[in-house]
Design a protein around this motif. Structure first.
Motif, PDB file in Angstrom:
ATOM      1  N   UNK A 140     -22.493  16.230   0.541  1.00 11.44           N
ATOM      2  CA  UNK A 140     -21.620  15.994  -0.669  1.00 11.44           C
ATOM      3  C   UNK A 140     -21.397  14.444  -0.377  1.00 11.44           C
ATOM      4  N   UNK A 141     -21.499  13.892  -1.588  1.00 10.72           N
ATOM      5  CA  UNK A 141     -21.159  12.413  -1.829  1.00 10.72           C
ATOM      6  C   UNK A 141     -19.826  12.451  -2.272  1.00 10.72           C
ATOM      7  N   UNK A 142     -19.542  13.039  -3.564  1.00 10.65           N
ATOM      8  CA  UNK A 142     -18.251  13.120  -3.925  1.00 10.65           C
ATOM      9  C   UNK A 142     -18.253  14.660  -4.536  1.00 10.65           C
ATOM     10  N   UNK A 143     -17.050  15.205  -4.427  1.00  7.48           N
ATOM     11  CA  UNK A 143     -16.653  16.465  -5.158  1.00  7.48           C
ATOM     12  C   UNK A 143     -15.638  16.273  -6.274  1.00  7.48           C
ATOM     13  N   UNK A 144     -16.259  16.502  -7.573  1.00  5.56           N
ATOM     14  CA  UNK A 144     -15.414  15.972  -8.673  1.00  5.56           C
ATOM     15  C   UNK A 144     -14.392  17.193  -9.064  1.00  5.56           C
ATOM     16  N   UNK A 145     -14.723  18.090  -9.896  1.00  8.86           N
ATOM     17  CA  UNK A 145     -14.105  19.246 -10.310  1.00  8.86           C
ATOM     18  C   UNK A 145     -14.242  20.475  -9.379  1.00  8.86           C
ATOM     19  N   UNK A 146     -13.236  20.780  -8.912  1.00  6.70           N
ATOM     20  CA  UNK A 146     -13.280  22.299  -7.950  1.00  6.70           C
ATOM     21  C   UNK A 146     -12.287  23.156  -8.634  1.00  6.70           C
ATOM     22  N   UNK A 147     -12.647  24.375  -8.703  1.00  4.12           N
ATOM     23  CA  UNK A 147     -11.920  25.378  -9.143  1.00  4.12           C
ATOM     24  C   UNK A 147     -12.248  26.827  -9.038  1.00  4.12           C
ATOM     25  N   UNK A 171     -14.484  33.662  -8.047  1.00  2.00           N
ATOM     26  CA  UNK A 171     -15.694  32.697  -7.602  1.00  2.00           C
ATOM     27  C   UNK A 171     -15.234  31.310  -7.697  1.00  2.00           C
ATOM     28  N   UNK A 172     -15.600  30.497  -6.693  1.00  8.18           N
ATOM     29  CA  UNK A 172     -15.468  29.450  -6.360  1.00  8.18           C
ATOM     30  C   UNK A 172     -16.428  28.614  -7.054  1.00  8.18           C
ATOM     31  N   UNK A 173     -16.022  27.473  -7.565  1.00  5.23           N
ATOM     32  CA  UNK A 173     -16.850  26.500  -8.415  1.00  5.23           C
ATOM     33  C   UNK A 173     -16.721  25.042  -7.859  1.00  5.23           C
ATOM     34  N   UNK A 174     -17.866  24.502  -7.896  1.00  7.60           N
ATOM     35  CA  UNK A 174     -17.496  23.100  -7.611  1.00  7.60           C
ATOM     36  C   UNK A 174     -18.698  22.297  -8.285  1.00  7.60           C
ATOM     37  N   UNK A 175     -18.276  20.987  -8.748  1.00  5.11           N
ATOM     38  CA  UNK A 175     -18.976  20.084  -9.405  1.00  5.11           C
ATOM     39  C   UNK A 175     -19.170  18.862  -8.579  1.00  5.11           C
ATOM     40  N   UNK A 176     -20.328  18.505  -7.982  1.00 11.21           N
ATOM     41  CA  UNK A 176     -20.520  17.392  -6.876  1.00 11.21           C
ATOM     42  C   UNK A 176     -21.496  16.759  -7.077  1.00 11.21           C
ATOM     43  N   UNK A 177     -21.501  15.630  -6.525  1.00  7.09           N
ATOM     44  CA  UNK A 177     -22.785  14.718  -6.430  1.00  7.09           C
ATOM     45  C   UNK A 177     -22.953  14.583  -4.864  1.00  7.09           C
ATOM     46  N   UNK A 178     -24.572  14.376  -4.561  1.00  3.17           N
ATOM     47  CA  UNK A 178     -24.973  14.326  -3.347  1.00  3.17           C
ATOM     48  C   UNK A 178     -25.385  12.982  -3.008  1.00  3.17           C
ATOM     49  N   UNK A 179     -25.467  12.601  -1.610  1.00  6.97           N
ATOM     50  CA  UNK A 179     -26.006  11.407  -1.074  1.00  6.97           C
ATOM     51  C   UNK A 179     -27.426  11.177  -1.684  1.00  6.97           C
ATOM     52  N   UNK A 180     -27.988  12.247  -1.680  1.00  8.89           N
ATOM     53  CA  UNK A 180     -29.661  11.959  -2.249  1.00  8.89           C
ATOM     54  C   UNK A 180     -29.450  11.453  -3.557  1.00  8.89           C
ATOM     55  N   UNK A 185     -19.875  29.862  -5.320  1.00  8.43           N
ATOM     56  CA  UNK A 185     -19.541  30.718  -4.335  1.00  8.43           C
ATOM     57  C   UNK A 185     -20.251  31.996  -4.316  1.00  8.43           C
ATOM     58  N   UNK A 186     -20.250  32.864  -3.231  1.00  4.34           N
ATOM     59  CA  UNK A 186     -20.636  34.091  -3.467  1.00  4.34           C
ATOM     60  C   UNK A 186     -19.488  35.136  -3.964  1.00  4.34           C
ATOM     61  N   UNK A 187     -18.168  34.891  -4.183  1.00  6.93           N
ATOM     62  CA  UNK A 187     -17.183  35.651  -4.813  1.00  6.93           C
ATOM     63  C   UNK A 187     -16.377  36.253  -3.579  1.00  6.93           C
ATOM     64  N   UNK A 188     -15.200  36.302  -3.980  1.00  3.88           N
ATOM     65  CA  UNK A 188     -14.399  37.429  -2.889  1.00  3.88           C
ATOM     66  C   UNK A 188     -13.269  38.178  -3.916  1.00  3.88           C
TER      67      UNK A 188
END
Length: 122
Positions: free
Chosen positions: A28-35, A94-103, A113-116
């Motif tokens: 992960x380069x940067x995690x933008x929105x998480x929720x 369900x966890x959700x994340x919008x991220x950018x990667x180093x690549x 996520x898989x859900x809880x």
């Protein structure tokens, strides 16, 4: 790749509280929105709460005033504190994340996520 590991779900009585956690790991380069989103049996997935990298938050109408979302940017972790839980809060969260990667640091990617399971008994 990116993994989202959720924890904190379970069974609670109506009026009780739960705290969900979701840790994002990987390239992960940067995690933008998480929720968090949730889906109850026979219903569509709906927004619970999200938090942007600048800490701006947005809550679903069904949890406003009863939940607080927060994040630890150093750990790429998001938390959801839920209070005054009701039986209708029963769902898979369900966890959700919008991220950018180093690549590819300019390309946002969405991960789930898989859900809880959260079950609120009356």
């Amino acid at each position: 790749q990116v993994q989202l590991v959720e924890s904190g779900g379970g069974l609670v009585q109506a009026g009780g509280s739960l705290r969900l956690s979701c840790a994002a790991s990987g390239n992960i380069f940067r995690a933008n929105t998480m929720g968090w989103y949730r889906q109850a049996p026979g219903k569509q997935r709906e927004l619970v709460a999200v938090v942007e990298s600048g800490d701006r938050t947005n809550y679903g109408d069904s949890v406003k005033g009863r939940s607080t979302i927060s994040r630890d940017n150093a750990k790429n972790t998001v938390y959801l504190q839920m209070n005054s839980l009701k039986p209708e809060d029963t769902a898979v969260y369900y966890c959700n994340a919008v991220v950018t990667l180093y690549s590819s640091p300019s390309v946002p990617r969405i991960y789930w996520g898989q859900g809880t399971q959260v079950t609120v008994s009356s």
